[in-house]
Every structure is written in C-alpha cells, then in structure tokens.
Write an enzyme that holds these catalytic residues in place. Structure first.
Site, PDB file in Angstrom:
ATOM      1  N   ILE A 169       0.073   6.669   8.470  1.00  0.00           N
ATOM      2  CA  ILE A 169      -1.178   5.623   8.871  1.00  0.00           C
ATOM      3  C   ILE A 169      -0.894   4.492   7.659  1.00  0.00           C
ATOM      4  O   ILE A 169      -1.640   4.396   6.912  1.00  0.00           O
ATOM      5  CB  ILE A 169      -2.376   6.470   8.586  1.00  0.00           C
ATOM      6  CG1 ILE A 169      -2.483   7.740   9.397  1.00  0.00           C
ATOM      7  CG2 ILE A 169      -3.544   5.373   8.870  1.00  0.00           C
ATOM      8  CD1 ILE A 169      -3.997   8.390   9.214  1.00  0.00           C
ATOM      9  N   PRO A 170       0.014   3.599   8.115  1.00  0.00           N
ATOM     10  CA  PRO A 170       0.083   2.183   7.523  1.00  0.00           C
ATOM     11  C   PRO A 170      -1.314   1.532   7.516  1.00  0.00           C
ATOM     12  O   PRO A 170      -1.699   1.262   8.645  1.00  0.00           O
ATOM     13  CB  PRO A 170       1.108   1.592   8.030  1.00  0.00           C
ATOM     14  CG  PRO A 170       1.721   2.335   9.101  1.00  0.00           C
ATOM     15  CD  PRO A 170       0.965   3.616   9.363  1.00  0.00           C
ATOM     16  N   HIS A 171      -1.493   0.987   6.125  1.00  0.00           N
ATOM     17  CA  HIS A 171      -2.836   0.065   6.166  1.00  0.00           C
ATOM     18  C   HIS A 171      -2.644  -0.875   5.138  1.00  0.00           C
ATOM     19  O   HIS A 171      -1.859  -0.451   3.798  1.00  0.00           O
ATOM     20  CB  HIS A 171      -4.032   0.936   6.309  1.00  0.00           C
ATOM     21  CG  HIS A 171      -4.163   2.062   5.262  1.00  0.00           C
ATOM     22  ND1 HIS A 171      -3.492   3.254   5.187  1.00  0.00           N
ATOM     23  CD2 HIS A 171      -4.945   2.092   4.108  1.00  0.00           C
ATOM     24  CE1 HIS A 171      -3.904   3.983   4.241  1.00  0.00           C
ATOM     25  NE2 HIS A 171      -4.661   3.418   3.487  1.00  0.00           N
ATOM     26  N   GLY A 172      -3.532  -1.877   4.830  1.00  0.00           N
ATOM     27  CA  GLY A 172      -3.309  -2.767   3.858  1.00  0.00           C
ATOM     28  C   GLY A 172      -3.908  -2.147   2.431  1.00  0.00           C
ATOM     29  O   GLY A 172      -4.852  -1.156   2.559  1.00  0.00           O
TER      30      GLY A 172
ATOM     31  N   ARG B  47       0.919  -1.246   0.086  1.00  0.00           N
ATOM     32  CA  ARG B  47      -0.029  -0.068  -0.109  1.00  0.00           C
ATOM     33  C   ARG B  47       0.991   0.999   0.056  1.00  0.00           C
ATOM     34  O   ARG B  47       0.621   2.225  -0.728  1.00  0.00           O
ATOM     35  CB  ARG B  47      -0.951   0.107   1.163  1.00  0.00           C
ATOM     36  CG  ARG B  47      -1.752   1.263   1.385  1.00  0.00           C
ATOM     37  CD  ARG B  47      -2.959   1.395   0.314  1.00  0.00           C
ATOM     38  NE  ARG B  47      -3.848   2.486   0.632  1.00  0.00           N
ATOM     39  CZ  ARG B  47      -3.219   3.790   0.250  1.00  0.00           C
ATOM     40  NH1 ARG B  47      -2.117   4.150  -0.335  1.00  0.00           N
ATOM     41  NH2 ARG B  47      -4.227   4.626   0.376  1.00  0.00           N
TER      42      ARG B  47
END
Length: 145
Positions: free
Chosen positions: A59-62, A45
């Site tokens: 804001i790490p997210h998949g 991502r």
C-alpha cells in the site's frame, strides 16, 4: 471511497519496487489527486517503513509531510501478476496487488485499515490478482467500503 476504473491497471510488470511505487504515484498525479512531489514522498515513505503489508499486498502512500501535496483523496489498484519484491533477495516480500493511496487529512488511515482487513483473507488477494477486468476489481473491492 469509490474505486475509479481509470485508476485500476491490470497485468503490469516492474523491475523493482521503486518503479512500481512511482507508477502508482504517477497514476494519482495524472488523475489530479496529488502534486507530482507526492510521488517522491511515496518512495521516501517506503524507505522509512516498508509499505508491504503481507499477503502479497503493498500500500504505497506518502509521508505525513506530503499531505500538503494531496489535492483530493484517491486510490489506485495495480495488479502485478509476476509480483514485485518489496523485501530483499534473502527475505523476499512479493506483492501482486498494489494500492496507491492519497488521502485528505487522516482519511488514508481508514482506507488502509479497510484494505488490510479485506486482504487479511488471502482468497480475496488471489481474486484480485486473478481479475481479468477493471469491473471485476471494482466489484471485488465494493466490499472494502
């Protein structure tokens, strides 16, 4: 969504953004929020579109494809006092607070929006970066919901 103290980690240090993202993802996996495959999707991502949001926040997210790997919604808060660069040497984008997110359906979009609004005030980011206890972080973020 409530912030769980076991998903809040203070005074962390990382050599690079990938290590920081993996740490956030591993917290989610260890807590039973995601399958381990979600961690690689968080890295992917960021490669597709940076998870750096400005104001010293990432804001790490998949990826959308990784939604199948989310078991339940969860959020990590990782404090990095020395910061971690999400940009380049020529154009640094340093994050001192990371929010690792896994959301069922589109729930993560609302979470990201709420965090972005809260962190638009850099004073809030400074307070998070300076927090000394997990309880202090939870209290500060109680305004997010």
């Amino acid at each position: 969504m409530e912030f769980q103290k076991d998903l809040i980690k203070l005074n962390q240090h990382f050599p690079d953004k990938e290590a920081a993202i993996r740490f956030c993802g591993q917290l989610l996996a260890d807590g039973g929020y995601v399958e381990p495959a979600y961690i690689d999707a968080m890295i992917q991502r960021d490669k597709e579109l940076s998870v750096y949001m400005g104001n010293f926040i990432a804001i790490p997210h998949g990826t959308d494809d990784a939604k199948k790997d989310v078991l339940k919604s969860g959020i990590t808060v990782v404090q990095v006092p020395d910061g971690v660069n999400f940009g380049t040497e020529d154009d640094p984008q340093v994050a001192t607070v990371l929010f690792g997110i896994a959301g069922i359906g589109d729930e993560h979009l609302q979470i990201i929006q709420n965090i972005s609004i809260f962190c638009a005030d850099v004073d809030n980011v400074v307070k998070l970066a300076d927090a000394q206890t997990e309880d202090e972080v939870v209290k500060l973020l109680s305004q997010v919901n």
